[in-house]
Design an enzyme around this catalytic site. Structure first.
Site, PDB file in Angstrom:
ATOM      1  CD  GLU A 154       0.827 -19.785 -40.149  1.00 52.03           C
ATOM      2  OE1 GLU A 154      -0.317 -19.933 -40.645  1.00 52.03           O
ATOM      3  OE2 GLU A 154       1.881 -19.859 -40.825  1.00 52.03           O
ATOM      4  CD  GLU A 159      -5.325 -20.975 -43.063  1.00 52.38           C
ATOM      5  OE1 GLU A 159      -4.426 -20.573 -43.811  1.00 52.38           O
ATOM      6  OE2 GLU A 159      -5.171 -21.908 -42.239  1.00 52.38           O
TER       7      GLU A 159
END
Length: 928
Positions: A154, A159
């Site tokens: 990932e 974020e």
């Protein structure tokens, strides 16, 4: 180091041609690159009309709730309530709150687009935010379906929400270590603060520049951090050298906290998403000829590249990647930055030295024989070296290999591994340096790489394809004998796909074991060789309940001989979880002597096709339908039959007897008589009497009997049947059979004739003799007598023929029967189902504790079933009743055990079965 990244204008967006990136070329971007040349290969500028949905050729969706492994509160949808265009060149991902029920969107390119390496960026304005608001822009490995998370890898470019900040952004990677994620789930990476402004006051560009063994994160064009295999914690695996797909989502809750007190809607705006690769004008083998394999590849003879924009390092980023900006040793290929030196190993030449993690070398090779190969890397190091690995056509063919301590930079040893099968043809081999050796002395020196054939290619067997009119195959599983005694072959006749055992109790079949295994994949097929004829194909499917997987998550298509027979098949939606679904197709004609069945994933969150078992049999005979007309009104049939036979018999007999009798009798008697008398006297008399008689009796008789019997029998039968029925409603069936019967009788007349011919000849000749008498006297006297006989025969002819004919008749009878049948047919009713509430997403009128009533109109005797499921297709309520007309069912919002169900969305399915069947499924929002 800042890299200039062009920002587009919102008022005018460029259109770009869509290309797929080739994973055969490994790319790298380094801070030292001067003005790198980028080529855009994928983009979305979000120029749709106001309120329109995102481009389905670019994006798919994850849907549903259940926490997503993070305790998230939202339910993801694929509706324009949660993801839409604002008409000003932006994508809006919108989170909504409906009384504590949150909905949002999670968009992805899985199954549509993925890429390894390049530059990936997005321009994003984050929501106003607060506790519980968690936006993200990230990537997952495209192999997640086979290896799972975190083994797939990932990469998080953006974020926010852990906790929420208006200025701080998280950039991390996640991967496998010790059975879990890096650093106990925290991943590897850092948080970065914006130098000015906030994340929600305007657009900022977030992205990565990604090459083999290196990921560089940037914000607004500034490289913030660089991650390599050396950044991964001990025991972890670097899993970022393969294709990834992109995601955009706005989550609620989870690690970001409670959203209490946050105002909704929350909106994440995306200006664009763009994907680039370095402009490639074409690498070429060193010296113009690819290295031959099996054989040796000299390390210093890496590929060449002509980059006119970078004459100092023309191959950098294309044929090789070097951290130094020059050839440190200054030998051999001095125009390239990769360093080479004179080699002291046997054979001399040059070796590659001064190697560091993140560097790589590309070689174009020509494999002349397919087979299994060993790879021998000739290396040297003055201490414990670092690690390296090899890629072939963009895929790793070795794990990380450790360079041993050989005792010196010119003391050479072999490191040998088996790399499996390599097919013949041209390939790209990549030597990638992964980690630094002890004391930061570099990875190691490389002299050459030798690829040697271990197993010669196996000749392709010559065989005659099996041809059969009946095939039964247990997809992905072993042979099986069903409850009818039929044998199903172990999985065979397939191309592509992967075998899988799914298990689970399957309902709706006596042969549940056939549904325990499957073959799945994005695209695969089965081919069955069959004789000419017509066939029936039965395809067996099943889906097992698995977490949040449900209706709409997996769609796929099926084609038979190139014709699509199933479009967007959704097994969950059609049959439910753990239930058998059989699809039958009739009257299939072979194409090219075979029946080919193609399975292809469709656009969906999981674009994978599956099949449990396949049966091919000759097309069964179609039974003659029997129609029974009952109930209203009585049919009256009038049957009129007119039978007018016409028979014409013509018999002609000709008996001709011709008798010709010709009797010719020629009777010519010749009588010769000689009398001689001699005397002595006076006078002396001498005479001769000669009589001649000739009879010629030649009767000629010709009898000709000619009998001709030609009986001609012509029979014409005309039958007219008229059936007239009157009913309401009227269904007219015209049945016109033509019956032709031909009887052939061979007529061979037999004539028996008895003929008696009696010929009676009576010959009474009349003779006139001629006689000559000579008397010798004195004097001499001569006398002559002449006679003519007449023979008149008498003929009596008696001819008595007896004629006994045997008559054979030939006739053709043609009967034409026409029925006009107007029966009374009971009308067919389609049951209707009505519910007393109308619900439209996002469900503004939920049921607030009141039972839900369903009114069903059914024809005659029927069975009515009410089932209630969660969105994950777990059944919570079921009721079945028998009805003889209208029926009312009621769900009191309780589950099977009698307990009240939880708030949320539920699927309601009503099935009516009887003379006519129907099914209706809809959603109900329960708020108590």
């Amino acid at each position: 180091m800042r890299i200039e990244i062009r920002k587009k204008s919102n008022s005018l967006k460029s259109l770009f041609l869509f290309f797929l990136f080739s994973p055969l070329l490994s790319l790298s971007v380094q801070p030292a690159l001067a003005d790198p040349q980028w080529t855009m290969v994928w983009n979305d500028e979000f120029n749709g009309a106001t309120g329109s949905a995102p481009d389905p050729t670019h994006w798919t969706y994850d849907t549903g709730g259940g926490g997503w492994g993070n305790g998230e509160l939202e339910t993801y949808t694929n509706t324009t309530a949660n993801a839409y265009m604002d008409g000003s060149g932006h994508l809006v991902i919108q989170a909504l709150d409906s009384g504590g029920n949150y909905t949002s969107a999670r968009m992805k390119t899985q199954g549509v687009f993925d890429q390894a390496y390049g530059m990936i960026e997005a321009s994003i304005q984050l929501p106003s935010g607060g506790s519980g608001i968690w936006p993200a822009w990230w990537m997952l490995g495209q192999n997640i379906g086979s290896v799972g998370w975190p083994a797939c890898g990932e990469i998080d470019m953006l974020e926010d929400g852990l906790p929420w900040s208006n200025t701080v952004i998280g950039e991390h990677v996640h991967g496998p270590v010790g059975g879990g994620d890096y650093n106990g789930g925290a991943g590897v990476g850092n948080n970065y603060s914006l130098p000015s402004g906030t994340v929600n006051s305007g657009f900022h560009t977030y992205g990565v520049q990604w090459s083999p063994n290196q990921i560089q994160f940037f914000i607004d064009g500034t490289i913030e951090q660089t991650l390599t295999p050396g950044s991964i914690p001990g025991g972890g695996t670097y899993v970022f050298n393969h294709p990834f797909f992109m995601l955009l989502n706005l989550a609620i809750g989870g690690p970001s906290g409670s959203p209490a007190g946050v105002s909704f809607p929350q909106q994440m705006l995306v200006d664009y998403v763009r994907v680039y690769k370095l402009t490639d004008n074409g690498t070429s083998p060193y010296g113009g000829t690819a290295a031959t394999v099996p054989g040796t590849i000299q390390a210093e003879n890496f590929d060449t590249y002509n980059d006119t924009n970078d004459p100092v390092e023309p191959g950098e980023g294309f044929a090789y990647n070097s951290l130094p900006t020059n050839n440190v040793s200054g030998q051999y290929r001095t125009g390239d930055a990769m360093s080479e030196e004179a080699c002291g190993d046997t054979g001399g030449g040059y070796d590659v030295d001064y190697t560091s993690p993140g560097q790589w070398l590309q070689y174009t090779i020509n494999v002349t024989q397919s087979g299994t190969y060993n790879l021998d890397a000739r290396v040297a190091s003055s201490g414990q070296g670092g690690t390296f690995h090899f890629d072939l056509d963009g895929n790793a063919i070795t794990a990380e290999m450790t360079c041993p301590n050989t005792g010196g930079w010119q003391n050479w040893q072999d490191v040998v591994v088996n790399v499996g099968n390599i097919n013949s043809g041209q390939h790209v081999l990549l030597l990638v340096e992964d980690t630094m050796g002890a004391g930061n002395l570099g990875v190691c020196n490389f002299n050459y790489v030798n690829l040697s054939l271990v197993t010669p290619p196996t000749p392709t067997p010559t065989f005659t394809p099996v041809v059969s009119s009946t095939w039964r195959v247990n997809a992905g599983g072993p042979s099986y004998v069903d409850t009818n005694g039929n044998t199903w072959l172990a999985d065979t006749n397939y191309t592509g796909g992967t075998a899988n055992t799914i298990g689970g109790a399957i309902s709706g079949t006596a042969d549940a074991a056939l549904y325990d295994t499957q073959r799945y994949g994005a695209s695969f097929n089965y081919m069955f060789n069959v004789p000419a004829g017509s066939y029936q194909a039965t395809l067996k499917f099943a889906e097992t309940y698995s977490g949040d997987f449900g209706a709409g998550d997996r769609l796929f298509n099926v084609s038979i001989n190139g014709t699509q027979v199933l479009s967007n098949l959704d097994i969950f939606a059609k049959a439910g979880a753990n239930a058998a679904l059989d699809e039958i197709f009739n009257n299939i004609a072979p194409s090219g002597g075979a029946i080919t069945i193609q399975f292809t994933g469709a656009t969906s969150p999981d674009p994978i096709a599956v099949i449990e078992a396949i049966q091919i049999i000759p097309q069964p005979a179609t039974a003659t339908p029997t129609y029974t007309a009952t109930n209203t009104p009585t049919s009256t049939f009038t049957n009129t039959t007119t039978n007018t036979p016409t028979r014409t018999l013509t018999s002609t007999a000709t008996n001709t007897v011709t008798s010709t009798s010709t009797n010719t009798a020629t009777n010519t008697p010749t009588n010769t008589m000689t009398n001689t008398s001699t005397g002595t006297a006076q006078p002396t008399s001498t005479f001769t009497n000669t009589a001649t008689k000739t009879s010629t009796n030649t009767p000629t008789k010709t009898t000709t009997n000619t009998s001709t019997a030609t009986p001609t029998n012509t029979v014409t039968n005309t039958v007219t049947n008229t059936n007239t029925g009157t009913a309401q409603p009227t269904n007219t069936a015209t049945n016109t059979p033509t019956n032709t019967s031909t009887s052939t009788v061979t007529n061979t007349p037999t004539h028996t004739a008895t003929q008696t011919n009696t010929h009676t000849f009576t010959n009474t000749p009349t003779s006139t003799p001629t006689s000559t008498v000579t008397n010798t006297l004195s004097p001499t006297e001569t006398s002559t007598q002449t006679g003519t006989p007449t023979n008149t025969p008498t003929k009596t002819l008696t001819n008595t023929p007896t004629h006994t004919p045997t008559a054979t008749s030939t006739f053709t009878s043609t009967s034409t029967l026409t029925h006009t049948n107007t029966p009374t047919i009971t009308p067919t009713y389609t049951p209707t189902i009505t519910e007393n509430i109308v619900i439209a997403e996002p469900y503004p009128n939920p049921s607030r504790g009141s039972p839900i009533t369903f009114n069903i109109q059914v024809p005659g005797e029927s069975t009515v079933t009410l089932d209630v499921f969660t969105l994950a297709f777990r059944k919570v309520y079921a009721e079945t009743t028998h009805a003889y007309g209208p029926v009312t069912l009621q769900w009191d919002l309780k589950d099977i055990s009698g307990a009240l169900v939880s708030n949320g969305l539920y699927y309601v399915r009503i099935q009516v079965s009887g003379n006519e069947s129907t099914t209706k499924t809809f959603k109900v929002l329960v708020l108590r």
